[in-house]
Design a protein around this motif. Structure first.
Motif, PDB file in Angstrom:
ATOM      1  N   GLN A 125       0.442   9.981  -5.058  1.00 36.94           N
ATOM      2  CA  GLN A 125       1.124  11.286  -4.957  1.00 36.94           C
ATOM      3  C   GLN A 125       1.626  11.730  -6.324  1.00 36.94           C
ATOM      4  O   GLN A 125       1.454  12.859  -6.740  1.00 36.94           O
ATOM      5  CB  GLN A 125       2.314  11.193  -3.988  1.00 36.94           C
ATOM      6  N   LEU A 126       2.274  10.745  -6.989  1.00 36.14           N
ATOM      7  CA  LEU A 126       2.896  11.020  -8.278  1.00 36.14           C
ATOM      8  C   LEU A 126       1.878  11.518  -9.304  1.00 36.14           C
ATOM      9  O   LEU A 126       2.108  12.494 -10.018  1.00 36.14           O
ATOM     10  CB  LEU A 126       3.552   9.732  -8.784  1.00 36.14           C
ATOM     11  N   MET A 127       0.730  10.844  -9.358  1.00 39.51           N
ATOM     12  CA  MET A 127      -0.254  11.254 -10.356  1.00 39.51           C
ATOM     13  C   MET A 127      -0.777  12.650 -10.062  1.00 39.51           C
ATOM     14  O   MET A 127      -0.971  13.450 -10.972  1.00 39.51           O
ATOM     15  CB  MET A 127      -1.388  10.221 -10.492  1.00 39.51           C
ATOM     16  N   ILE A 128      -0.957  12.945  -8.786  1.00 38.96           N
ATOM     17  CA  ILE A 128      -1.444  14.279  -8.411  1.00 38.96           C
ATOM     18  C   ILE A 128      -0.414  15.337  -8.821  1.00 38.96           C
ATOM     19  O   ILE A 128      -0.759  16.353  -9.425  1.00 38.96           O
ATOM     20  CB  ILE A 128      -1.758  14.345  -6.902  1.00 38.96           C
ATOM     21  N   GLU A 129       0.858  15.053  -8.538  1.00 45.80           N
ATOM     22  CA  GLU A 129       1.931  15.984  -8.927  1.00 45.80           C
ATOM     23  C   GLU A 129       1.944  16.228 -10.431  1.00 45.80           C
ATOM     24  O   GLU A 129       2.261  17.305 -10.897  1.00 45.80           O
ATOM     25  CB  GLU A 129       3.303  15.427  -8.518  1.00 45.80           C
ATOM     26  N   ARG A 130       1.602  15.186 -11.168  1.00 46.92           N
ATOM     27  CA  ARG A 130       1.629  15.305 -12.629  1.00 46.92           C
ATOM     28  C   ARG A 130       0.323  15.842 -13.207  1.00 46.92           C
ATOM     29  O   ARG A 130       0.120  15.832 -14.411  1.00 46.92           O
ATOM     30  CB  ARG A 130       1.954  13.956 -13.255  1.00 46.92           C
ATOM     31  N   GLY A 131      -0.552  16.243 -12.305  1.00 46.08           N
ATOM     32  CA  GLY A 131      -1.776  16.899 -12.754  1.00 46.08           C
ATOM     33  C   GLY A 131      -2.881  15.959 -13.193  1.00 46.08           C
ATOM     34  O   GLY A 131      -3.814  16.369 -13.874  1.00 46.08           O
ATOM     35  N   VAL A 132      -2.763  14.687 -12.823  1.00 42.21           N
ATOM     36  CA  VAL A 132      -3.848  13.745 -13.141  1.00 42.21           C
ATOM     37  C   VAL A 132      -4.676  13.563 -11.866  1.00 42.21           C
ATOM     38  O   VAL A 132      -4.145  13.149 -10.835  1.00 42.21           O
ATOM     39  CB  VAL A 132      -3.296  12.397 -13.632  1.00 42.21           C
ATOM     40  N   THR A 133      -5.939  13.905 -11.918  1.00 41.79           N
ATOM     41  CA  THR A 133      -6.790  13.839 -10.735  1.00 41.79           C
ATOM     42  C   THR A 133      -7.277  12.415 -10.502  1.00 41.79           C
ATOM     43  O   THR A 133      -7.880  11.805 -11.387  1.00 41.79           O
ATOM     44  CB  THR A 133      -8.015  14.753 -10.913  1.00 41.79           C
ATOM     45  N   PRO A 134      -7.021  11.883  -9.306  1.00 41.76           N
ATOM     46  CA  PRO A 134      -7.526  10.536  -8.999  1.00 41.76           C
ATOM     47  C   PRO A 134      -9.053  10.541  -9.023  1.00 41.76           C
ATOM     48  O   PRO A 134      -9.667  11.550  -8.659  1.00 41.76           O
ATOM     49  CB  PRO A 134      -7.024  10.269  -7.584  1.00 41.76           C
ATOM     50  N   VAL A 193       0.829  -1.206   0.000  1.00 43.45           N
ATOM     51  CA  VAL A 193       0.000   0.000   0.000  1.00 43.45           C
ATOM     52  C   VAL A 193       0.867   1.261   0.000  1.00 43.45           C
ATOM     53  O   VAL A 193       0.480   2.298  -0.537  1.00 43.45           O
ATOM     54  CB  VAL A 193      -0.949   0.031   1.217  1.00 43.45           C
ATOM     55  N   ASP A 194       2.057   1.157   0.576  1.00 41.89           N
ATOM     56  CA  ASP A 194       2.941   2.327   0.599  1.00 41.89           C
ATOM     57  C   ASP A 194       3.303   2.752  -0.814  1.00 41.89           C
ATOM     58  O   ASP A 194       3.260   3.932  -1.154  1.00 41.89           O
ATOM     59  CB  ASP A 194       4.217   2.004   1.389  1.00 41.89           C
ATOM     60  N   GLU A 195       3.652   1.768  -1.631  1.00 37.93           N
ATOM     61  CA  GLU A 195       4.003   2.080  -3.012  1.00 37.93           C
ATOM     62  C   GLU A 195       2.784   2.633  -3.762  1.00 37.93           C
ATOM     63  O   GLU A 195       2.909   3.534  -4.596  1.00 37.93           O
ATOM     64  CB  GLU A 195       4.538   0.819  -3.707  1.00 37.93           C
ATOM     65  N   ALA A 196       1.617   2.102  -3.434  1.00 38.56           N
ATOM     66  CA  ALA A 196       0.380   2.606  -4.048  1.00 38.56           C
ATOM     67  C   ALA A 196       0.187   4.077  -3.699  1.00 38.56           C
ATOM     68  O   ALA A 196      -0.200   4.895  -4.538  1.00 38.56           O
ATOM     69  CB  ALA A 196      -0.805   1.775  -3.580  1.00 38.56           C
ATOM     70  N   GLN A 197       0.483   4.423  -2.465  1.00 39.94           N
ATOM     71  CA  GLN A 197       0.401   5.824  -2.014  1.00 39.94           C
ATOM     72  C   GLN A 197       1.348   6.697  -2.824  1.00 39.94           C
ATOM     73  O   GLN A 197       1.009   7.817  -3.200  1.00 39.94           O
ATOM     74  CB  GLN A 197       0.816   5.928  -0.539  1.00 39.94           C
ATOM     75  N   VAL A 198       2.551   6.152  -3.072  1.00 39.87           N
ATOM     76  CA  VAL A 198       3.545   6.892  -3.859  1.00 39.87           C
ATOM     77  C   VAL A 198       2.980   7.193  -5.248  1.00 39.87           C
ATOM     78  O   VAL A 198       3.101   8.302  -5.760  1.00 39.87           O
ATOM     79  CB  VAL A 198       4.867   6.095  -3.954  1.00 39.87           C
ATOM     80  N   ILE A 199       2.338   6.201  -5.850  1.00 38.62           N
ATOM     81  CA  ILE A 199       1.733   6.389  -7.177  1.00 38.62           C
ATOM     82  C   ILE A 199       0.659   7.473  -7.117  1.00 38.62           C
ATOM     83  O   ILE A 199       0.566   8.334  -7.994  1.00 38.62           O
ATOM     84  CB  ILE A 199       1.122   5.066  -7.695  1.00 38.62           C
TER      85      ILE A 199
END
Length: 485
Positions: A201-210, A193-199
């Motif tokens: 974060q990453l998508m948000i930083e790249r401007g892709v809204t979850p 789940v930690d790595e999932a959290q990283v993903i």
DNA sequence: GTAGGGTTAG
């Protein structure tokens, strides 16, 4: 004309193709011509609600009226064939399009079939089609790659999945919300789940809204690890972000509470759903019924089973299988067989998992003959035993000390291209130890190790216990000593 | 205005 088209499409997606036809009539009355768009909408409507034959009939009538199928018509039909699991027919249609006709297959057609092949774990075929498509000059896009990456990952080929993801990025194809959601889901299912959290974060930083899918995947990740507190926190975050938890989110929470054996909380969430105006579906009910059965709250589970039907939710094979499991454990085989009959009377066909449940229960209580009877029934119904079926039976034989039969099944399992996993090997080894057959126990330990598995703690402690028992001959002791070292 | 990739249960 367009408004009517949009409305017809909405009804079709709700499973009301009949209303779609009414709107077609309305359109004619209003003096508009019929065109392929409205026909495609109806054809697609049938396919959406699993009525491919009706779609085919309609297509036939349309052609007789003098309309040519368009690329969208073909796309819908290809999807329909894939949906019923007939990849071969989808591929035949693709070939037909390529060789003749006015509609050459495009990116959508190829991606649809590639996705279907990947879902059926036909990875080689999927990759072959992927190459064909590229040689035809059609460039794959983010949809094609996302299907392939998920397919490889779910089929136990994480390295290939990673390779494809890299290839996608190298081709300057930007991951979208579906790609990121898939990655979150994959990491969660791996327990990371930690790595999932990283993903996330990453998508948000790249401007892709979850979206709700991304969050639900993460929510399930927390629940799978029993991190209910984190799951609850995530629900709050979803509210804050304006991504309202839906039925799937709530069902996931119900499951989370069931899996940590807190059925009271699960029931509470379930009731909250009604208060929020959300209607539980068959998955929600089944999750809760299973949880209650596993907590030995059988009367409550049976009540819920009735209640769902009064609410118009139809139990499916998973619901029945959960109940069969609960009844086998808590009420006995007779009750379980009765529900099995009820299930077949209602036209719900048992599958391999249903049989695995019954066979497992019978093996647990040592009724191997009955277990064998159900195994034959499974075969006679044209169902395929899976790796679990064999594992269950092998365990049953080992428990009774019938090691020759167990080994026979191990061979049969491999003939059926089911490879034995570490559980199966450990069960066999323990069976030999209990039978005081150290040479065979050690032999199968070697086989297991050469297949890339290890003895589990239980098996290991049996070996150690044997070593300390003092009942071994000198030569056996040497063998065991060597093995343990 | 029509076709492709999405999360939950045994």
């Amino acid at each position: 004309m367009h408004s009517i088209g949009i409305l017809a499409n909405c009804y079709c997606h709700f499973g009301r193709v009949d209303f779609g036809f009414s709107l077609l009539g309305k359109r004619l009355k209003l003096g508009y011509f019929l065109d392929s768009v409205i026909f495609n909408t109806l054809i697609n409507g049938y396919i959406h609600c699993d009525k491919l034959p009706q779609a085919a009939i309609l297509l036939d009538q349309i052609v007789k009226l003098g309309f040519q199928p368009t690329i969208v018509t073909f796309g819908a039909m290809v999807k329909g064939l894939c949906k019923i699991g007939d990849n071969a027919a989808a591929l035949r249609l693709l070939t037909k399009m390529r060789s003749g006709g006015h509609c050459k297959p495009n990116l959508v057609i190829y991606s649809t079939i590639i996705d279907s092949l990947c879902k059926d774990r036909l990875l080689k075929e999927g990759l072959d089609l992927f190459s064909t498509m590229k040689t035809q000059g059609i460039k794959p896009n983010v949809v094609t790659y996302t299907s392939l990456v998920r397919g490889f990952y779910n089929s136990g080929c994480p390295d290939q999945a990673k390779h494809l993801l890299t290839e996608m990025l190298e081709n300057n194809i930007t991951p979208d919300v579906n790609t990121y959601s898939m990655l979150v889901d994959m990491f969660c299912k791996d327990g990371d789940v930690d790595e999932a959290q990283v993903i996330l974060q990453l998508m948000i930083e790249r401007g892709v809204t979850p979206n709700i899918i991304t969050y639900n995947a993460l929510l399930d990740g927390y629940c799978l690890r029993g991190q209910i507190k984190d799951a609850k926190k995530l629900i709050d975050i979803m509210h804050q972000k304006g991504c309202e938890p839906n039925r799937v989110s709530f069902t996931t929470m119900v499951n989370g509470y069931c899996k940590v054996r807190n059925t009271d909380k699960a029931l509470k969430i379930f009731h909250e759903m009604f208060q929020k105006g959300m209607t539980p579906d068959v998955v929600t009910y089944t999750t809760l019924i299973d949880g209650l059965c596993k907590a030995s709250r059988l009367p409550l589970a049976l009540n819920l089973f009735k209640e769902m039907q009064t609410h118009g939710v139809i139990p499916n094979v998973v619901t029945y299988s959960s109940l069969v499991d609960g009844l086998c454990r808590n009420a006995g085989l007779g009750e379980a067989v009765a529900i099995l009959k009820d299930m077949e009377d209602k036209g719900v066909k048992p599958n391999t998992v249903t049989y695995n449940i019954i066979i497992d229960s019978l093996c647990e209580v040592g009724q191997l003959e009955d277990a064998a009877k159900f195994f034959s029934e499974l075969i006679s119904k044209g169902l395929q035993p899976d790796c679990k079926t064999y594992g269950i039976l092998i365990k049953g034989f080992c428990k009774k000390g019938l090691m020759d039969e167990a080994i026979q099944l191990l061979r049969k399992m491999e003939e059926d291209s089911c490879s034995a996993d570490d559980c199966v090997y450990n069960v066999i080894i323990r069976g030999y130890i209990h039978n005081d057959d150290l040479p065979n126990a050690l032999h199968y330990s070697d086989v297991m190790v050469s297949n890339g598995f290890e003895a589990d703690a239980h098996t290991f402690s049996l070996f150690v216990g044997l070593m300390c028992s003092g009942n071994l001959s000198e030569s056996s002791k040497d063998l065991l000593q060597k093995f343990l070292e």
